[in-house]
Design a protein around this motif. Structure first.
Motif, PDB file in Angstrom:
ATOM      1  N   ASP A 186      26.881   7.056  53.889  1.00  0.00           N
ATOM      2  CA  ASP A 186      26.265   8.331  54.245  1.00  0.00           C
ATOM      3  C   ASP A 186      27.150   9.450  53.705  1.00  0.00           C
ATOM      4  N   GLY A 187      26.568  10.631  53.546  1.00  0.00           N
ATOM      5  CA  GLY A 187      27.329  11.772  53.055  1.00  0.00           C
ATOM      6  C   GLY A 187      27.142  12.985  53.937  1.00  0.00           C
ATOM      7  N   LEU A 188      28.191  13.789  54.050  1.00  0.00           N
ATOM      8  CA  LEU A 188      28.134  15.045  54.784  1.00  0.00           C
ATOM      9  C   LEU A 188      28.709  16.133  53.901  1.00  0.00           C
ATOM     10  N   ASP A 189      27.999  17.258  53.825  1.00  0.00           N
ATOM     11  CA  ASP A 189      28.465  18.375  53.015  1.00  0.00           C
ATOM     12  C   ASP A 189      27.903  19.666  53.591  1.00  0.00           C
ATOM     13  N   PRO A 223      38.906  -5.173  56.433  1.00  0.00           N
ATOM     14  CA  PRO A 223      37.585  -5.784  56.621  1.00  0.00           C
ATOM     15  C   PRO A 223      36.493  -4.946  55.961  1.00  0.00           C
ATOM     16  N   GLU A 224      35.529  -5.623  55.344  1.00  0.00           N
ATOM     17  CA  GLU A 224      34.473  -4.903  54.643  1.00  0.00           C
ATOM     18  C   GLU A 224      33.699  -4.017  55.616  1.00  0.00           C
ATOM     19  N   PRO A 225      33.604  -2.714  55.328  1.00  0.00           N
ATOM     20  CA  PRO A 225      32.922  -1.813  56.267  1.00  0.00           C
ATOM     21  C   PRO A 225      31.410  -1.981  56.206  1.00  0.00           C
ATOM     22  N   GLU A 226      30.789  -1.867  57.373  1.00  0.00           N
ATOM     23  CA  GLU A 226      29.330  -1.838  57.420  1.00  0.00           C
ATOM     24  C   GLU A 226      28.812  -0.437  57.116  1.00  0.00           C
ATOM     25  N   SER A 227      29.551   0.570  57.563  1.00  0.00           N
ATOM     26  CA  SER A 227      29.090   1.955  57.410  1.00  0.00           C
ATOM     27  C   SER A 227      30.261   2.840  57.015  1.00  0.00           C
ATOM     28  N   TRP A 228      29.961   3.820  56.151  1.00  0.00           N
ATOM     29  CA  TRP A 228      31.016   4.659  55.560  1.00  0.00           C
ATOM     30  C   TRP A 228      30.452   6.079  55.446  1.00  0.00           C
ATOM     31  N   LEU A 229      31.208   7.056  55.937  1.00  0.00           N
ATOM     32  CA  LEU A 229      30.835   8.468  55.818  1.00  0.00           C
ATOM     33  C   LEU A 229      31.814   9.156  54.885  1.00  0.00           C
ATOM     34  N   ASP A 230      31.281   9.797  53.846  1.00  0.00           N
ATOM     35  CA  ASP A 230      32.110  10.595  52.947  1.00  0.00           C
ATOM     36  C   ASP A 230      31.900  12.062  53.283  1.00  0.00           C
ATOM     37  N   VAL A 231      32.964  12.719  53.730  1.00  0.00           N
ATOM     38  CA  VAL A 231      32.899  14.114  54.188  1.00  0.00           C
ATOM     39  C   VAL A 231      33.265  15.047  53.036  1.00  0.00           C
ATOM     40  N   GLY A 232      32.451  16.103  52.869  1.00  0.00           N
ATOM     41  CA  GLY A 232      32.637  16.985  51.728  1.00  0.00           C
ATOM     42  C   GLY A 232      32.204  16.303  50.445  1.00  0.00           C
ATOM     43  N   THR A 233      31.146  15.526  50.530  1.00  0.00           N
ATOM     44  CA  THR A 233      30.768  14.621  49.443  1.00  0.00           C
ATOM     45  C   THR A 233      30.142  15.314  48.247  1.00  0.00           C
ATOM     46  N   SER A 276      35.903   8.984  54.777  1.00  0.00           N
ATOM     47  CA  SER A 276      36.742   9.442  53.670  1.00  0.00           C
ATOM     48  C   SER A 276      36.683  10.959  53.564  1.00  0.00           C
ATOM     49  N   MET A 277      37.843  11.537  53.246  1.00  0.00           N
ATOM     50  CA  MET A 277      37.985  12.976  53.017  1.00  0.00           C
ATOM     51  C   MET A 277      38.879  13.153  51.798  1.00  0.00           C
ATOM     52  N   LEU A 278      38.285  13.437  50.661  1.00  0.00           N
ATOM     53  CA  LEU A 278      39.043  13.541  49.420  1.00  0.00           C
ATOM     54  C   LEU A 278      39.153  15.008  49.003  1.00  0.00           C
ATOM     55  N   VAL A 324      23.516   8.115  48.565  1.00  0.00           N
ATOM     56  CA  VAL A 324      23.814   7.911  49.979  1.00  0.00           C
ATOM     57  C   VAL A 324      22.509   7.580  50.690  1.00  0.00           C
ATOM     58  N   GLU A 325      22.633   6.897  51.830  1.00  0.00           N
ATOM     59  CA  GLU A 325      21.434   6.544  52.599  1.00  0.00           C
ATOM     60  C   GLU A 325      21.012   7.673  53.532  1.00  0.00           C
ATOM     61  N   GLU A 326      21.999   8.324  54.157  1.00  0.00           N
ATOM     62  CA  GLU A 326      21.705   9.464  55.021  1.00  0.00           C
ATOM     63  C   GLU A 326      22.496  10.662  54.543  1.00  0.00           C
ATOM     64  N   ALA A 327      21.860  11.816  54.570  1.00  0.00           N
ATOM     65  CA  ALA A 327      22.498  13.070  54.157  1.00  0.00           C
ATOM     66  C   ALA A 327      22.581  13.998  55.362  1.00  0.00           C
ATOM     67  N   HIS A 328      23.781  14.487  55.634  1.00  0.00           N
ATOM     68  CA  HIS A 328      24.001  15.410  56.749  1.00  0.00           C
ATOM     69  C   HIS A 328      24.508  16.728  56.175  1.00  0.00           C
ATOM     70  N   VAL A 329      23.744  17.788  56.371  1.00  0.00           N
ATOM     71  CA  VAL A 329      24.115  19.109  55.871  1.00  0.00           C
ATOM     72  C   VAL A 329      24.746  19.897  57.016  1.00  0.00           C
ATOM     73  N   GLY A 330      25.966  20.347  56.827  1.00  0.00           N
ATOM     74  CA  GLY A 330      26.643  21.111  57.864  1.00  0.00           C
ATOM     75  C   GLY A 330      28.124  20.800  57.896  1.00  0.00           C
ATOM     76  N   LEU A 331      28.744  21.108  59.025  1.00  0.00           N
ATOM     77  CA  LEU A 331      30.181  20.909  59.211  1.00  0.00           C
ATOM     78  C   LEU A 331      30.424  19.767  60.176  1.00  0.00           C
ATOM     79  N   LEU A 332      31.420  18.960  59.876  1.00  0.00           N
ATOM     80  CA  LEU A 332      31.734  17.832  60.749  1.00  0.00           C
ATOM     81  C   LEU A 332      32.125  18.300  62.138  1.00  0.00           C
TER      82      LEU A 332
END
Length: 236
Positions: free
Chosen positions: A52-55, A23-33, A94-96, A69-77
């Motif tokens: 959104d991105g987290l790095d 199903p098409e996602p509404e929201s997606w977080l890429d970790v270590g982006t 996602s974690m690539l 990305v729409e939201e940027a999160h700086v730090g550790l998951l």
């Protein structure tokens, strides 16, 4: 293994397409982006998804300013302040090639599951320590040389199942990265050799990596895996 920044745009698009059957996602977080190259590529297939991105670095803030990305999160998951704020918020995480760089891969997986909504999917790629290249090259296998924290695919599946996830799909063939021979050669060449000697040797090994990749990806020499897991509704 290359960092996410070293993956080609074509490869990033291929990874994003792995989520198309769901199903098409509404929201997606890429970790270590990092600079959010993957969200940028994924938007081609999911134009209505909020990425959104987290790095751990401020590069993700630059990505937000560039509207990758729409939201940027700086730090550790695994930071409780971040995990609490993002809990059960995303349809896809996602974690690539991020997990081997973390202090504790199992804690990182637990945090990733926590920020997924029930029914959401975890998309992950990582080096495979069970690869035949890992045994053949030993400490000259690049993930070992870099002292990455590696989980085998079996251990990863068991860990996610213990956290209430269902394993939807695994694939070594599509995750294989053509760099084993050239990286091992680069690590083996004496430092005193001049560039005019080393560069042609490494270039030849790199060409061999790419020429053999379609075949090696079908064998135990595949050096990475891709996994898609679903958070079940009963997950705590």
């Amino acid at each position: 293994m290359p960092a996410l920044s070293a993956l080609s745009t074509r490869r990033l698009r291929s990874i994003a397409r792995a989520i198309l059957p769901f199903p098409e996602p509404e929201s997606w977080l890429d970790v270590g982006t990092g600079e959010a190259r993957f969200p940028k590529a994924a938007k081609e297939f999911f134009p209505y998804t909020s990425f959104d991105g987290l790095d751990a670095t401020p590069r993700v803030e630059q990505a937000r300013r560039a509207e990758r990305v729409e939201e940027a999160h700086v730090g550790l998951l695994t930071d409780p302040r971040i995990t609490t704020r993002l809990r059960a918020r995303y349809d896809v995480v996602s974690m690539l090639h991020h997990l081997p760089h973390t202090q504790d891969p199992r804690d990182e997986l637990q945090a990733a599951v926590a920020v997924l909504r029930p029914g959401g999917h975890l998309l992950l790629e990582a080096p495979d320590p069970q690869s035949a290249f890992a045994a053949l090259l030993g400490e000259r296998w690049l993930p070992r040389a870099h002292r990455f924290r590696l989980l085998s695919l079996d251990d990863l599946c068991a860990e996610l199942e213990s956290q209430g996830c269902a394993i939807v799909r695994t694939d070594r063939r599509v995750a294989h990265l053509p760099d084993d021979l050239s990286a091992a050669l680069s690590l083996s060449l004496p430092g005193f050799l001049p560039p005019w000697v080393t560069r042609p040797l490494v270039a030849t090994a790199r060409a061999l990596d790419h020429a053999l990749a379609p075949l090696l990806g079908l064998t135990r020499f595949a050096n990475a895996y891709r996994l898609i897991a679903r958070r079940e509704a009963s997950t705590p």
